[in-house]
Design a protein around this motif. Structure first.
Motif, PDB file in Angstrom:
ATOM      1  N   ARG A  18      24.492 -16.233   7.995  1.00 43.19           N
ATOM      2  CA  ARG A  18      25.676 -17.079   7.866  1.00 43.19           C
ATOM      3  C   ARG A  18      26.279 -17.350   9.249  1.00 43.19           C
ATOM      4  N   GLU A  19      26.362 -16.310  10.082  1.00 44.10           N
ATOM      5  CA  GLU A  19      26.878 -16.479  11.443  1.00 44.10           C
ATOM      6  C   GLU A  19      25.969 -17.397  12.258  1.00 44.10           C
ATOM      7  N   PHE A  20      24.661 -17.206  12.123  1.00 43.09           N
ATOM      8  CA  PHE A  20      23.700 -18.085  12.812  1.00 43.09           C
ATOM      9  C   PHE A  20      23.873 -19.533  12.357  1.00 43.09           C
ATOM     10  N   ALA A  21      24.068 -19.732  11.055  1.00 49.17           N
ATOM     11  CA  ALA A  21      24.246 -21.079  10.521  1.00 49.17           C
ATOM     12  C   ALA A  21      25.486 -21.744  11.101  1.00 49.17           C
ATOM     13  N   ASP A  22      26.583 -20.992  11.190  1.00 50.71           N
ATOM     14  CA  ASP A  22      27.831 -21.550  11.703  1.00 50.71           C
ATOM     15  C   ASP A  22      27.760 -21.843  13.197  1.00 50.71           C
ATOM     16  N   GLU A  23      27.117 -20.939  13.951  1.00 57.00           N
ATOM     17  CA  GLU A  23      27.159 -21.047  15.403  1.00 57.00           C
ATOM     18  C   GLU A  23      26.026 -21.868  16.003  1.00 57.00           C
ATOM     19  N   VAL A  24      24.868 -21.907  15.315  1.00 58.23           N
ATOM     20  CA  VAL A  24      23.699 -22.587  15.880  1.00 58.23           C
ATOM     21  C   VAL A  24      23.315 -23.839  15.088  1.00 58.23           C
ATOM     22  N   VAL A  25      23.262 -23.717  13.767  1.00 59.88           N
ATOM     23  CA  VAL A  25      22.778 -24.827  12.946  1.00 59.88           C
ATOM     24  C   VAL A  25      23.829 -25.917  12.775  1.00 59.88           C
ATOM     25  N   ALA A  26      25.037 -25.538  12.372  1.00 58.01           N
ATOM     26  CA  ALA A  26      26.082 -26.516  12.076  1.00 58.01           C
ATOM     27  C   ALA A  26      26.394 -27.455  13.235  1.00 58.01           C
ATOM     28  N   PRO A  27      26.490 -26.963  14.482  1.00 57.76           N
ATOM     29  CA  PRO A  27      26.847 -27.867  15.586  1.00 57.76           C
ATOM     30  C   PRO A  27      25.854 -28.997  15.839  1.00 57.76           C
ATOM     31  N   VAL A  28      24.598 -28.817  15.447  1.00 57.75           N
ATOM     32  CA  VAL A  28      23.594 -29.856  15.710  1.00 57.75           C
ATOM     33  C   VAL A  28      23.191 -30.607  14.440  1.00 57.75           C
ATOM     34  N   ALA A  29      23.762 -30.238  13.304  1.00 59.57           N
ATOM     35  CA  ALA A  29      23.330 -30.807  12.031  1.00 59.57           C
ATOM     36  C   ALA A  29      23.599 -32.309  11.934  1.00 59.57           C
ATOM     37  N   TYR A  30      24.766 -32.752  12.381  1.00 58.11           N
ATOM     38  CA  TYR A  30      25.089 -34.184  12.281  1.00 58.11           C
ATOM     39  C   TYR A  30      24.130 -35.022  13.098  1.00 58.11           C
ATOM     40  N   GLU A  31      23.877 -34.609  14.347  1.00 60.20           N
ATOM     41  CA  GLU A  31      22.995 -35.401  15.222  1.00 60.20           C
ATOM     42  C   GLU A  31      21.564 -35.378  14.709  1.00 60.20           C
ATOM     43  N   ALA A  32      21.118 -34.222  14.199  1.00 63.34           N
ATOM     44  CA  ALA A  32      19.766 -34.142  13.650  1.00 63.34           C
ATOM     45  C   ALA A  32      19.624 -35.067  12.449  1.00 63.34           C
ATOM     46  N   ASP A  33      20.659 -35.120  11.621  1.00 65.85           N
ATOM     47  CA  ASP A  33      20.644 -36.007  10.462  1.00 65.85           C
ATOM     48  C   ASP A  33      20.658 -37.467  10.898  1.00 65.85           C
ATOM     49  N   ARG A  34      21.485 -37.777  11.879  1.00 62.25           N
ATOM     50  CA  ARG A  34      21.617 -39.160  12.344  1.00 62.25           C
ATOM     51  C   ARG A  34      20.327 -39.670  12.953  1.00 62.25           C
ATOM     52  N   THR A  35      19.660 -38.822  13.727  1.00 56.13           N
ATOM     53  CA  THR A  35      18.435 -39.233  14.409  1.00 56.13           C
ATOM     54  C   THR A  35      17.181 -38.937  13.596  1.00 56.13           C
ATOM     55  N   LYS A  36      17.359 -38.308  12.430  1.00 53.33           N
ATOM     56  CA  LYS A  36      16.242 -37.954  11.551  1.00 53.33           C
ATOM     57  C   LYS A  36      15.196 -37.132  12.305  1.00 53.33           C
ATOM     58  N   THR A  37      15.685 -36.090  12.979  1.00 49.18           N
ATOM     59  CA  THR A  37      14.839 -35.260  13.820  1.00 49.18           C
ATOM     60  C   THR A  37      14.993 -33.792  13.437  1.00 49.18           C
ATOM     61  N   LEU A  38      13.890 -33.118  13.173  1.00 49.13           N
ATOM     62  CA  LEU A  38      13.922 -31.688  12.912  1.00 49.13           C
ATOM     63  C   LEU A  38      14.093 -30.959  14.245  1.00 49.13           C
ATOM     64  N   PRO A  39      15.185 -30.204  14.433  1.00 52.04           N
ATOM     65  CA  PRO A  39      15.402 -29.506  15.701  1.00 52.04           C
ATOM     66  C   PRO A  39      14.510 -28.270  15.809  1.00 52.04           C
ATOM     67  N   LEU A  40      13.384 -28.425  16.478  1.00 53.98           N
ATOM     68  CA  LEU A  40      12.403 -27.346  16.552  1.00 53.98           C
ATOM     69  C   LEU A  40      12.919 -26.137  17.325  1.00 53.98           C
ATOM     70  N   ASP A  41      13.906 -26.347  18.201  1.00 52.18           N
ATOM     71  CA  ASP A  41      14.490 -25.202  18.889  1.00 52.18           C
ATOM     72  C   ASP A  41      15.238 -24.305  17.909  1.00 52.18           C
ATOM     73  N   VAL A  42      15.867 -24.907  16.911  1.00 52.88           N
ATOM     74  CA  VAL A  42      16.535 -24.126  15.869  1.00 52.88           C
ATOM     75  C   VAL A  42      15.500 -23.385  15.025  1.00 52.88           C
ATOM     76  N   VAL A  43      14.403 -24.079  14.699  1.00 56.84           N
ATOM     77  CA  VAL A  43      13.317 -23.444  13.939  1.00 56.84           C
ATOM     78  C   VAL A  43      12.775 -22.241  14.706  1.00 56.84           C
ATOM     79  N   ALA A  44      12.617 -22.399  16.020  1.00 56.42           N
ATOM     80  CA  ALA A  44      12.119 -21.297  16.843  1.00 56.42           C
ATOM     81  C   ALA A  44      13.069 -20.106  16.810  1.00 56.42           C
ATOM     82  N   GLN A  45      14.366 -20.379  16.845  1.00 60.06           N
ATOM     83  CA  GLN A  45      15.345 -19.291  16.779  1.00 60.06           C
ATOM     84  C   GLN A  45      15.326 -18.609  15.413  1.00 60.06           C
TER      85      GLN A  45
END
Length: 384
Positions: A18-45
């Motif tokens: 949950r902490e990882f989701a709030d601090e790492v995933v949530a901040p990039v979610a809008y841009e990833a959705d807008r650009t239709k891009t899977l953030p592989l750096d998040v996947v790596a983490q």
């Protein structure tokens, strides 16, 4: 989470993700959705945290945990970004789990270490333009030619099939005829880059924009005979077992989405002032939020029960169907109600509830539609 009878380890895992989701995933979610891009750096983490290896044995690089642990992680991610949550769910349930359940020791040693570390992803190709739940309609074929399978056909809606780290796709294919005249369906591993195997351009989807989803085509694609996964002719039956497990995970994802909508709606209702008073002071809004909370609670109880049965080695097919049905309904209903609480702002993609509104519909379709779940439940009652 402590009210759900979870172990201390499970609570710690849920809080960590949950902490990882709030601090790492949530901040990039809008841009990833807008650009239709899977953030592989998040996947790596996520891989570094061990999330892809949660329900697997340590001998293959897994965490030695259970399915409940995986579902807790998926729920926590689904609360802020369904695209990231489904990447984990599909990477485990549809990518690694078939290898783990049905693969030879050689196949396990070859594929699992990189899958369980999150360094690679695998997909599963079941659905075709004319076939999904109806195995008899499968048209993709795999014909033996010496020591190779020659594959021809197409698949659609395949998750994690075209990323830069996708290593293979396991597909169902007709490999012969049964004695009674029916089709013999088997599963075969097709590595990325196999000549004749084409990952077509990504779909333009309503939701799950950052999730990688493609149609696939096979034109005389050749793979070694050793790429057969599991027993020949048992491919669809094996996948149904995998699908039952996956429905628990989708129920967990749906619960997370429903909770994310609830949290956003409560926060907005408290801060939004209407005619000099907080929106949350209106009884109509209070009742709506209360119903949203009831849906989250009910959905979580349903998937927890199914996961516990699965981990105990007990039958769970019906419970998984109930959990998937109830939780996907909760996600869609909460997304609709949260959007209503936000009013015009709920129609703006910058707000997470708008993304949940677009994303949640597929939860009632993927890994078995709501109608399929109803059929499974009706069969358990002896009326179908």
């Amino acid at each position: 989470m402590t009210t759900y009878g979870l172990s201390e380890e499970h609570v710690e895992l849920a809080n960590m993700v949950r902490e990882f989701a709030d601090e790492v995933v949530a901040p990039v979610a809008y841009e990833a959705d807008r650009t239709k891009t899977l953030p592989l750096d998040v996947v790596a983490q996520m891989g570094d945290l061990g999330l892809f290896g949660l329900p697997f044995a340590e001998q293959y690089g897994g965490q030695g945990g259970d399915y409940l642990a995986l579902c807790l992680a998926i729920e926590a991610l689904g609360r802020v970004d369904q695209s990231i949550a489904i990447t984990l769910e599909a990477g485990v349930s549809l990518g690694a789990m078939p290898i783990y359940r049905f693969g030879t020791e050689e196949q396990k040693q070859e594929f699992l270490p990189s899958l369980l570390s999150g360094k690679t992803l695998g997909g599963f190709g079941l659905t075709e333009p004319e076939a999904g739940s109806d195995a008899g309609a499968t048209r993709t074929t795999a014909v033996l030619d010496g020591d190779e399978w020659v594959i021809n056909g197409s698949k659609q809606f395949i998750t994690n099939s075209g990323t830069a780290i996708t290593r293979f796709v396991t597909i169902t294919a007709v490999t012969g005829q049964r004695e009674g005249g029916g089709k013999e369906i088997s599963t075969i591993i097709v590595p990325s880059g196999t000549p004749g195997f084409t990952v077509e351009p990504a779909y333009d989807k309503v939701g799950w924009h950052a999730s990688d989803t493609h149609p696939l085509t096979f034109a005389d694609a050749r793979v070694p005979v050793s790429n057969l996964l599991g027993e020949r002719g048992r491919g669809f039956a094996a996948f149904l077992h995998i699908l039952d497990e996956g429905r628990i995970a989708i129920a967990a994802l749906s619960t997370g989405a429903a909770e994310g909508c609830l949290e956003a709606a409560v926060d907005y209702a408290k801060k939004r002032t209407v005619f000099g008073e907080p929106l949350s002071s209106r009884q109509g809004i209070q009742f709506l939020l209360a119903r949203m909370q009831a849906r989250v609670h009910t959905a979580r109880l349903a998937w927890l029960q199914a996961a516990r049965l699965r981990d105990a080695g007990l039958p769970f097919k019906t419970e998984a169907a109930i959990a998937k049905l109830a939780a996907s309904d909760a996600a869609m209903d909460n997304a609709r109600d949260a959007t209503q609480v936000f009013g015009g702002n709920g129609f703006m993609n910058e707000y997470p509830v708008a993304r949940h509104f677009r994303d949640s519909k597929i939860l009632e379709i993927g890994e078995g539609t709501s109608e399929v779940q109803l059929l499974v439940i009706a069969r358990s009652l002896g009326v179908a």
